[in-house]
Scaffold this active site. Sequence first.
Site, PDB file in Angstrom:
ATOM      1  N   CYS A 109       0.829  -1.198   0.000  1.00 26.50           N
ATOM      2  CA  CYS A 109       0.000   0.000   0.000  1.00 26.50           C
ATOM      3  C   CYS A 109       0.866   1.252   0.000  1.00 26.50           C
ATOM      4  O   CYS A 109       2.085   1.177   0.048  1.00 26.50           O
ATOM      5  CB  CYS A 109      -0.878   0.004   1.237  1.00 26.50           C
ATOM      6  SG  CYS A 109       0.132   0.185   2.695  1.00 26.50           S
ATOM      7  N   CYS A 112       3.418   1.477   2.789  1.00 29.56           N
ATOM      8  CA  CYS A 112       4.695   0.811   2.555  1.00 29.56           C
ATOM      9  C   CYS A 112       5.555   1.697   1.662  1.00 29.56           C
ATOM     10  O   CYS A 112       6.751   1.870   1.902  1.00 29.56           O
ATOM     11  CB  CYS A 112       4.477  -0.529   1.852  1.00 29.56           C
ATOM     12  SG  CYS A 112       3.315  -1.612   2.668  1.00 29.56           S
ATOM     13  N   ASP A 649     -10.498   2.647  15.318  1.00 30.61           N
ATOM     14  CA  ASP A 649     -10.792   4.009  14.929  1.00 30.61           C
ATOM     15  C   ASP A 649     -11.409   4.640  16.188  1.00 30.61           C
ATOM     16  O   ASP A 649     -11.986   3.945  17.009  1.00 30.61           O
ATOM     17  CB  ASP A 649     -11.787   3.953  13.768  1.00 30.61           C
ATOM     18  CG  ASP A 649     -12.408   5.289  13.471  1.00 30.61           C
ATOM     19  OD1 ASP A 649     -11.654   6.254  13.375  1.00 30.61           O
ATOM     20  OD2 ASP A 649     -13.643   5.346  13.329  1.00 30.61           O
ATOM     21  N   ASP A 847     -15.757   2.586  11.187  1.00 29.05           N
ATOM     22  CA  ASP A 847     -17.144   2.725  10.743  1.00 29.05           C
ATOM     23  C   ASP A 847     -17.326   3.609   9.508  1.00 29.05           C
ATOM     24  O   ASP A 847     -18.327   3.499   8.829  1.00 29.05           O
ATOM     25  CB  ASP A 847     -18.017   3.279  11.884  1.00 29.05           C
ATOM     26  CG  ASP A 847     -17.582   4.670  12.318  1.00 29.05           C
ATOM     27  OD1 ASP A 847     -16.441   5.052  12.004  1.00 29.05           O
ATOM     28  OD2 ASP A 847     -18.374   5.361  12.962  1.00 29.05           O
ATOM     29  N   ASP A 851     -12.551   4.770   6.492  1.00 31.14           N
ATOM     30  CA  ASP A 851     -11.884   3.614   7.098  1.00 31.14           C
ATOM     31  C   ASP A 851     -11.815   2.442   6.125  1.00 31.14           C
ATOM     32  O   ASP A 851     -11.125   1.460   6.383  1.00 31.14           O
ATOM     33  CB  ASP A 851     -12.634   3.138   8.353  1.00 31.14           C
ATOM     34  CG  ASP A 851     -12.636   4.177   9.464  1.00 31.14           C
ATOM     35  OD1 ASP A 851     -11.643   4.911   9.562  1.00 31.14           O
ATOM     36  OD2 ASP A 851     -13.630   4.265  10.207  1.00 31.14           O
TER      37      ASP A 851
END
Lengths: 970, 36
Positions: A109, A112, A649, A847, A851
């Site tokens: 991602c 990284c 979160d 949620d 996220d």
Amino acid sequence: MDKTVTLKTTLTISGATCQGCAKKIRNALESLAGSTDLVEVDLDNQTVALPDGIDAEEAARIVTETGYPAEPVQAEGGECCDSQSEKAESCCASSKEQKVTLSISGASCQGCAKKIRNALESLAGSTENVEVDLDNQTVTLPAGVDAKEAARIVTETGYPAEPVQTEDEEDSDGQSEKTESCCASKKASSCHNSQSTGKADKGEAKAKAPQDAHDQKHTSADAGEQVVLSVTGATCASCVNTIEKALMSVPGVTHAHMNLSDNTATATGDADPQALVEAVESSGYGASVIENEDEADARKQEEDKKQYKTLLVKMAVSLTLGLGLMGWGLGTGTMMVTEANQLTWINLGILTLGVMIATGHHFYTGAWKAFKHHNANMDTLIALGTGTAWLYSIVVASFPEALPEMARHVYFEASAMIIGLINLGQALELRAKGKTSEAVRRLLDLRAKTARVIRDGEEQDIPVEDVQKGDQIRVRPGEKLPVDGVIAEGSTRIDESMLTGEPMPVSKGEGDEVSAGTLNTHGSIIYEATRVGSDTALAQIIKLVKKAQGSKPAIGRLADKISSVFVPTVMLIAVVAALVWYNVGPEPAVVHMMVAATTVLIIACPCALGLATPMSVMVGVGKAAEYGALIRQGDALQTAGKLDLVILDKTGTITEGRPAVTRVQASESDENRLLALAAGLEQHSEHPLAEAILAKAKDDEIEPLKVTGFEALNGKGVQGEHDGQTVRLGNRRWLEAEGLALGSLDEAARGITDEAGTPLFLALGETVLGVIGVADAIKPDSKAAIERLHQAGIKVMMVTGDIDATAKAIATKAGIDDYRAEVLPEDKAEVVSEMRGKGYTVAMVGDGINDAPALAAADVGFAIGTGTDVAIESAAITLMRGSLHGVPDAIEISRATVTNIHQNLFGAFIYNSLGIPVAAGLLYPLWGILMSPILAGAAMSLSSVTVVSNANRLRFFRTSHQPIADEQKE
Amino acid sequence: MQDLLVNLGGLVLMGAIIWWFWLSGSDSKASEHQHH
């Protein structure tokens, strides 16, 4: 240090994974090189080194024909500088046209990518000089950088890296001497400076090391377009390898990647899409080019549904035959072939063969594919077991007199039953697997289909794909924004909830940035497109979610893993048993030998094996649902048990997600007046903080004072007029900037911040009247749930966009081990990947749609059920009760389920494994006991009974926290 | 002669199984590693 002076790296290859492959390549090139000793195959770097003067094109052709797509390395004339390295062979490009490329692994991602860029900053001078291509898993650095050192740094950062051949973009049009190699030979590195003295080979124009994604898009000469194919029939890692090899063999393909989880293959290069389809089809799989992702998704869902139905039909047919035969055997009391029933058995044998082919051909083709790749999986076991059972039975039925009387037993019913039960298992597995592409589909639905662009002064509706960067686009109220851009004319309020989770529309004016997929709620605007197509923020989120889903490991195919050792071992035992019977057994030795060998193979095939995993997963999923955890992917249930880090979160997950007034502190007036003024001001606002203040005023029955000239100031607060004076309600920074003194309120404000609240100061004219604390309260059961996670040995971390002080206060209150504050919504996925990179098995709980990438990037994503649809679809597990207790519940259930699966596999194998020595005749010399058909049948049904009853045992499992009755109903 | 052939055949078969499944390497192991 060893150094192969005469050998030069001549070819880059792919697909060579073992010494067997290396040997094949050496043998194939023997005629060209003169001796296999002069062919050096480097499996680590996927290169072949040959003596000087060898025709690289010819060598590449030979190696490609041997099954390993090969290409001559880029030709570069010039002197060679040696570097002494053992493993990482680098190409120390010193010409300024050359770039240094590393091949990396494990970077999944942008998180990284960022880490790698930061790690290489010192070496490259700036992070901007470091290009990380996640698609191709490469890192490109400027010329002159020490590739070996760079590889070492990246490896230390957590992403195993190796230098690959440098690419000389200037030379790619063919300005260099033939095959002077750059890079690795097996033990010594040789590096070259480009001198561009001759003419290049044809193949050398092609970039060997895949380029940066950006380059791929824009310089098709090197990397070309990406073609995405929908592939059918791929079931395992062997298939992946075969398909990638097939794609790589197509001329023009520079990189190929097969994604098993969504059955797509991506080929990069300038190959003809039709040729790609043909290549995949010729290797035994189905393929079609995906042109429209929506269509492809719909097709995949349709295919899954069809496959589920087909499996059920196949199961019904084979089980009907198997049970019928079994019933007949029980009814007539024998499954032995006699003169009277011989013809019937032959006919039944032919019928069984038909059913086996019709309902189980996929096992036989799967077994063959695995065999071709030196592998044995569950399919091999099934094919071998059912195949030998049938073959043995048909021989018995056709020539009963050739066998001793006790061996005249037929096993047709076993073949049909095994195939039927395993089809049932696969159907259950397919259903439990879940719809992983649903999240992406919902994101795709957010896109606008058309855009109204203004070209040459005229407005026209065009498909969103045709929008160009720089186009002026008009968006009217109620319309979705088609691409990212900057407002050029007009102002409006934009609903960005789909991207940020922020429920209130945000005011936007000229010069403000807007994003694709968001909704224009108020005025009409004209904006200039700045990012179109796959560059938009929405497209990036879609890509992230897809990537995260694709990079997940397939369901832990434990049965396959066991089979890969079990099957060849059983085959060996069968041969050993046959030889022993032949050499030391009683007469007729040949018959005994055959009977022993086949019985071993038959008994070794456990029909419960296919049921072992899906049965437990099904019961486990049901149990989790009872606790309000909706598990959407079967493998999440298995992975959840291994979690050692849970990232939470903050808003809506640990806290209620709704701010409430926690403190009102007045300095210059009474608190009611303070609240009345604040409410008067905030009643014009739609901000969640305003709602909290209005709710508080309403609760305390305080009438809001009249405030006119309301104005909301982004990032500051709100202001208006009351009795000819300016009323301001906002943050400290703003009021201080306006020159207002906070005086004694400082301490109260600090108290509010310490409790994770937001202090809002109210000023009338030049006087600060007081401070109102608004905070998002922690859910009542969050702390207990976090404590349960700690007890389970799991570390808990929180990510939030809040400032450090707020984050710290919440973390302390909720008992969280670690937290990351001021994390931008889009960086949450990076945090997840970073922690995964550190070796944690990570769960993300969230949620909002912001996220979603983090949920998808985590090993297991938990979505709070009250959250957005996209979050729910991106997560593997949805917590219907909105309570954090769902996380430890799911983890406990997962651990119980995984244990249950292991027990099942043990149960599925144990009777059969115990039966093997008996079948082989181990008890014969001692007690004269030979494998009885009754025992064989018993072992088979016992293993099924064991598996089914053990899986059902899971129904009685209870977690350490009992939901109250009404919660259970939810 | 028959004994020799049968025993030799058996040994060759065993050798083939061992070589094919273990010694000559498994593609899947490599590709699994690669794709995870």
